[in-house]
Design a protein around this motif. Structure first.
Motif, mmCIF file in Angstrom:
data_model
loop_
_atom_site.group_PDB
_atom_site.id
_atom_site.type_symbol
_atom_site.label_atom_id
_atom_site.label_comp_id
_atom_site.label_asym_id
_atom_site.label_seq_id
_atom_site.Cartn_x
_atom_site.Cartn_y
_atom_site.Cartn_z
ATOM 1 N N UNK A 138 -5.905 113.442 -2.177
ATOM 2 C CA UNK A 138 -5.535 113.456 -3.291
ATOM 3 C C UNK A 138 -4.367 114.234 -3.294
ATOM 4 N N UNK A 139 -3.706 113.498 -3.663
ATOM 5 C CA UNK A 139 -2.978 114.861 -3.941
ATOM 6 C C UNK A 139 -2.475 114.840 -5.811
ATOM 7 N N UNK A 140 -2.710 114.954 -6.891
ATOM 8 C CA UNK A 140 -3.229 115.289 -7.802
ATOM 9 C C UNK A 140 -1.572 115.978 -8.933
ATOM 10 N N UNK A 141 -0.694 115.333 -9.560
ATOM 11 C CA UNK A 141 -0.033 116.374 -10.401
ATOM 12 C C UNK A 141 -0.779 116.167 -11.686
ATOM 13 N N UNK A 142 -1.234 117.013 -12.260
ATOM 14 C CA UNK A 142 -1.740 117.132 -13.656
ATOM 15 C C UNK A 142 -0.180 116.774 -14.456
ATOM 16 N N UNK A 143 0.570 117.075 -14.292
ATOM 17 C CA UNK A 143 1.783 117.178 -15.520
ATOM 18 C C UNK A 143 2.014 115.545 -15.200
ATOM 19 N N UNK A 144 2.732 114.807 -14.384
ATOM 20 C CA UNK A 144 2.687 113.441 -13.764
ATOM 21 C C UNK A 144 1.624 112.812 -14.607
ATOM 22 N N UNK A 145 0.108 113.057 -14.412
ATOM 23 C CA UNK A 145 -0.456 112.143 -14.301
ATOM 24 C C UNK A 145 -0.825 110.712 -12.996
ATOM 25 N N UNK A 146 0.413 111.546 -11.970
ATOM 26 C CA UNK A 146 0.084 110.274 -10.367
ATOM 27 C C UNK A 146 -0.897 111.281 -9.765
ATOM 28 N N UNK A 147 -1.831 110.291 -8.935
ATOM 29 C CA UNK A 147 -2.387 110.669 -7.680
ATOM 30 C C UNK A 147 -2.475 109.696 -6.696
ATOM 31 N N UNK A 148 -1.779 110.399 -5.202
ATOM 32 C CA UNK A 148 -1.851 109.410 -4.515
ATOM 33 C C UNK A 148 -2.085 110.378 -3.444
ATOM 34 N N UNK A 149 -2.569 109.326 -2.224
ATOM 35 C CA UNK A 149 -3.647 109.779 -1.330
ATOM 36 C C UNK A 149 -2.223 110.258 0.152
ATOM 37 N N UNK A 150 -2.263 111.046 1.027
ATOM 38 C CA UNK A 150 -1.382 111.621 2.093
ATOM 39 C C UNK A 150 -2.395 111.705 2.929
ATOM 40 N N UNK A 151 -2.340 110.837 3.605
ATOM 41 C CA UNK A 151 -2.750 110.655 5.382
ATOM 42 C C UNK A 151 -2.200 112.073 6.272
ATOM 43 N N UNK A 152 -3.121 112.981 6.881
ATOM 44 C CA UNK A 152 -3.402 113.870 7.854
ATOM 45 C C UNK A 152 -4.135 113.512 8.579
ATOM 46 N N UNK A 153 -5.311 112.676 8.458
ATOM 47 C CA UNK A 153 -5.725 112.422 9.715
ATOM 48 C C UNK A 153 -5.176 112.842 11.456
ATOM 49 N N UNK A 154 -3.754 112.612 11.883
ATOM 50 C CA UNK A 154 -3.466 112.498 13.171
ATOM 51 C C UNK A 154 -3.348 113.984 13.613
ATOM 52 N N UNK A 155 -3.338 114.779 12.573
ATOM 53 C CA UNK A 155 -2.852 116.998 12.648
ATOM 54 C C UNK A 155 -4.560 117.003 12.826
ATOM 55 N N UNK A 156 -4.587 117.594 14.389
ATOM 56 C CA UNK A 156 -5.643 117.372 14.546
ATOM 57 C C UNK A 156 -6.109 119.311 14.269
ATOM 58 N N UNK A 157 -6.804 119.954 14.286
ATOM 59 C CA UNK A 157 -7.252 121.419 13.850
ATOM 60 C C UNK A 157 -7.750 121.444 12.731
ATOM 61 N N UNK A 158 -7.497 121.282 11.780
ATOM 62 C CA UNK A 158 -7.506 121.378 10.468
ATOM 63 C C UNK A 158 -8.732 121.066 9.998
ATOM 64 N N UNK A 159 -9.445 120.138 10.475
ATOM 65 C CA UNK A 159 -11.427 119.843 9.984
ATOM 66 C C UNK A 159 -11.233 119.736 8.340
ATOM 67 N N UNK A 160 -9.389 119.318 7.731
ATOM 68 C CA UNK A 160 -10.014 119.173 6.177
ATOM 69 C C UNK A 160 -9.979 119.821 5.218
ATOM 70 N N UNK A 161 -10.404 121.404 5.727
ATOM 71 C CA UNK A 161 -10.427 122.170 5.358
ATOM 72 C C UNK A 161 -9.582 123.268 4.674
ATOM 73 N N UNK A 162 -9.169 124.554 4.828
ATOM 74 C CA UNK A 162 -8.864 125.564 4.479
ATOM 75 C C UNK A 162 -7.609 125.944 5.477
#
Length: 595
Positions: free
Chosen positions: A3-27
């Protein structure tokens, strides 16, 4: 899918990165987002700076070693990527609420908190929580959202932008290093609250259950696991004092006999708050909560292995209640005990040498509570000075004070002395995010005589053969790089280093089988090491982009480690020869491809 959260604007979006390999959603993914979504040279407190909090694809799964959540941002302390991890139940809470990762940018108009619930993220006002400690904040948010809510909160230290402010999850489990709590504060973000109990799905539950059963049985056969599970536990220092040179005494200035005592097991009686159930799915209760009976907030006393050394011996203090009380207060105020201890020890040595008139004194346990409060609230000139950390305080005091700041890349050293364990020293100096004691295993564990022989085969699988602990040569550099890469892989996947190879029950084969069982895709040692290398490369690239590469922030230790040898005990004479250290460092670079 963060989830990409912008505290200034209040917007929340989802960024799909599941096609990228090797990051395991972590650091690794967090570092990619920092590089992609922020311009170079941002102040860590700039609203455009990115804060990443993630369980990833593995963290929060009910299985041994899978309770970690990563907190990542540009560090106010080092100016490079600051990565820290929280054990305990928060990662499971994040997953249960329907999120694997949050990337937060912007700055809220007023103090606020994020609520993650049912796969949605919303922002809510929190001005009424201003000034509260992490425990009271957690209580207030649970009163609002249910007793089962999981909370990651900052205290006054984060609100006051103390450069080593921490985030504390679920009362007692801190994400402590590199000032991530101050990044929360700069964003006017008091807390992240997670509501929901959706379990993390696993591809092969039977395989996970077999590994859990093996782990449970290993608690009686693996010495370190047994120590972690028992009382007072891994972080409850007891028994014989460490040999001179093993741990910092008075800002690393006493490399001989300390004259300080280590507690006995009975000294912890009546001080336990919680000793079981910290990490869901893991039978090894290595994170325990202790505080003295008279502490104002005992639930915040989650005890890491470094606390007794950082807030005790490093300050010339051996009073257990003073140390446990200081640790609990640090967690409630949201302060990293390691950086606080290093900064106070620096101030104490400067005061002793006449460089900081009116400064604190080694061994003054009675003054410790007021010192901690003063730093967290930036009270007075002394509190404000020490809230900046030892390196910046030294720069303010002048050149004569600089040699007494025991820092690398602006971050205070952990309290395990590198003069005795040169591999640890190389890790402190070269790890691109700054010094961490849990970045790689101790050299002593692989000494052919005094080491943990049962772990030698595991270490050999990654090319880390046993070697005498004091040996400092090119092979030490290569061996240290290989161990760092292995544990970097664990960090990249949010696998717990305190459960894992080479010295704990989860061997390489168990780790790869566990990842395979959870994710459903074949996973190998080569994959684990590749993730470790990718994480290290990304951190180094980010540091170079931000002006924090080896030329700007040298991969060097304080001069004391090279000039003042250990004077007593079995490690007498141990010191890091500069030329040998340089050759080992070059071999370290070569092993990781950092020419």
């Amino acid at each position: 899918m963060p989830f990409i959260v912008d505290l200034t604007s209040g917007s929340v979006e989802k960024e799909h990165r599941s096609a990228e390999r090797g990051h395991f959603g972590g650091s690794i993914l967090g570092l990619r987002l920092m590089a992609e979504r922020t311009p170079a040279g941002l102040d860590p407190y700039d609203p455009r700076a990115l804060l990443y909090v993630a369980a990833g694809t593995l963290g929060g799964t009910a299985a041994p070693g899978l309770a970690k959540a990563v907190f990542l941002a540009k560090s106010p302390l080092t100016g490079v990527a600051g990565e820290t991890h929280a054990l305990g139940p928060f990662a499971a809470g994040l997953r249960g609420a329907g999120a694997r990762a949050l990337a937060v940018v912007g700055r809220a108009e007023q103090l606020s908190y994020l609520l993650v619930q049912g796969g949605e993220v919303t922002c809510h006002p929190a001005e009424e929580l201003r000034g509260l400690g992490t425990a009271a904040t957690t209580d207030a948010l649970r009163a609002r959202h249910g007793r089962a809510a999981h909370v990651a909160a900052i205290g006054p230290a984060g609100e006051n932008l103390v450069r080593y402010a921490s985030v504390v999850t679920d009362h007692a489990y801190a994400a402590g290093r590199y000032g991530i709590g101050a990044v929360f504060g700069a964003k006017n973000l008091k807390a992240i609250v997670c509501v929901g109990d959706a379990p993390a799905e696993v591809a092969d539950p039977e395989a996970v259950a077999r590994i859990a059963a093996y782990y449970r049985e290993s608690l009686t056969t693996n010495p370190l696991a047994a120590l972690q599970a028992g009382l007072p536990g891994f972080a409850g220092w007891v028994g014989e004092p460490p040999a001179p040179g093993y741990a910092s005494v008075r800002n690393f200035s006493v490399p001989g006999a300390s004259g300080l005592r280590v507690p006995e097991a009975r000294d912890y009686e009546g001080r336990a708050v919680a000793t079981t159930g910290a990490c869901p799915g893991c039978p090894n209760d290595c994170l325990k909560v202790y505080a003295p009976p008279g502490a104002g907030e005992r639930r915040a006393g989650g005890l890491g292995q470094e606390a007794f050394l950082s807030l005790g011996w490093n300050l010339g203090i051996d009073d257990l209640d003073a140390v446990l009380g200081a640790n609990a207060r640090c967690n409630d105020l949201g302060l990293d005990p390691v950086s606080l201890g290093g900064t106070l020890a620096f101030a104490m040595e400067c005061a002793e040498r006449g460089l900081l008139p009116g400064g604190p004194a080694f061994g003054d346990a009675a003054a410790l509570p007021e010192l901690i409060e003063g730093v967290a609230t930036r009270t007075g000139a002394m509190g404000d000075l020490l809230a900046e950390g030892a390196a910046r305080a030294a720069a303010t005091l002048g050149p004569a004070a600089v040699p007494y700041a025991m820092t690398v890349k602006g971050a205070e050293l952990p309290c395990f002395d590198p003069r005795v364990q040169p591999g640890i020293g190389l890790g402190y100096a070269i790890a691109p995010g700054g010094p961490r004691y849990d970045a790689l295993e101790h050299d002593l564990d692989f000494d052919p005589v005094a080491g943990l022989a049962y772990s030698f085969g595991e270490a050999a699988r990654i090319g880390a053969e046993p070697a005498p602990v004091a040996e400092l040569d090119a092979e030490r550099g290569r061996r240290t790089a290989r161990l760092l890469r292995l544990w970097s892989g664990l960090d990249a996947l949010n696998l717990c280093v305190f459960a894992s190879s080479p010295t704990r029950p989860l061997t390489v084969d168990h780790l790869t089988a566990l990842v395979t069982a959870v994710l459903g895709d074949a996973f190998t040692l080569e994959d684990l090491l590749a993730a470790g290398q990718a994480r290290l490369d990304a951190m180094r690239a980010y540091a170079a982009r931000e002006g924090g590469g080896p030329d700007e922030l040298p991969d060097e230790l304080p001069a004391r480690m090279h000039d003042e040898p250990v004077t007593d005990g079995p490690h007498r004479g141990a010191v890091l020869d500069r030329a040998s250290f340089g050759r080992a460092r070059d071999a370290f670079y070569e092993e990781l491809g950092w020419g």
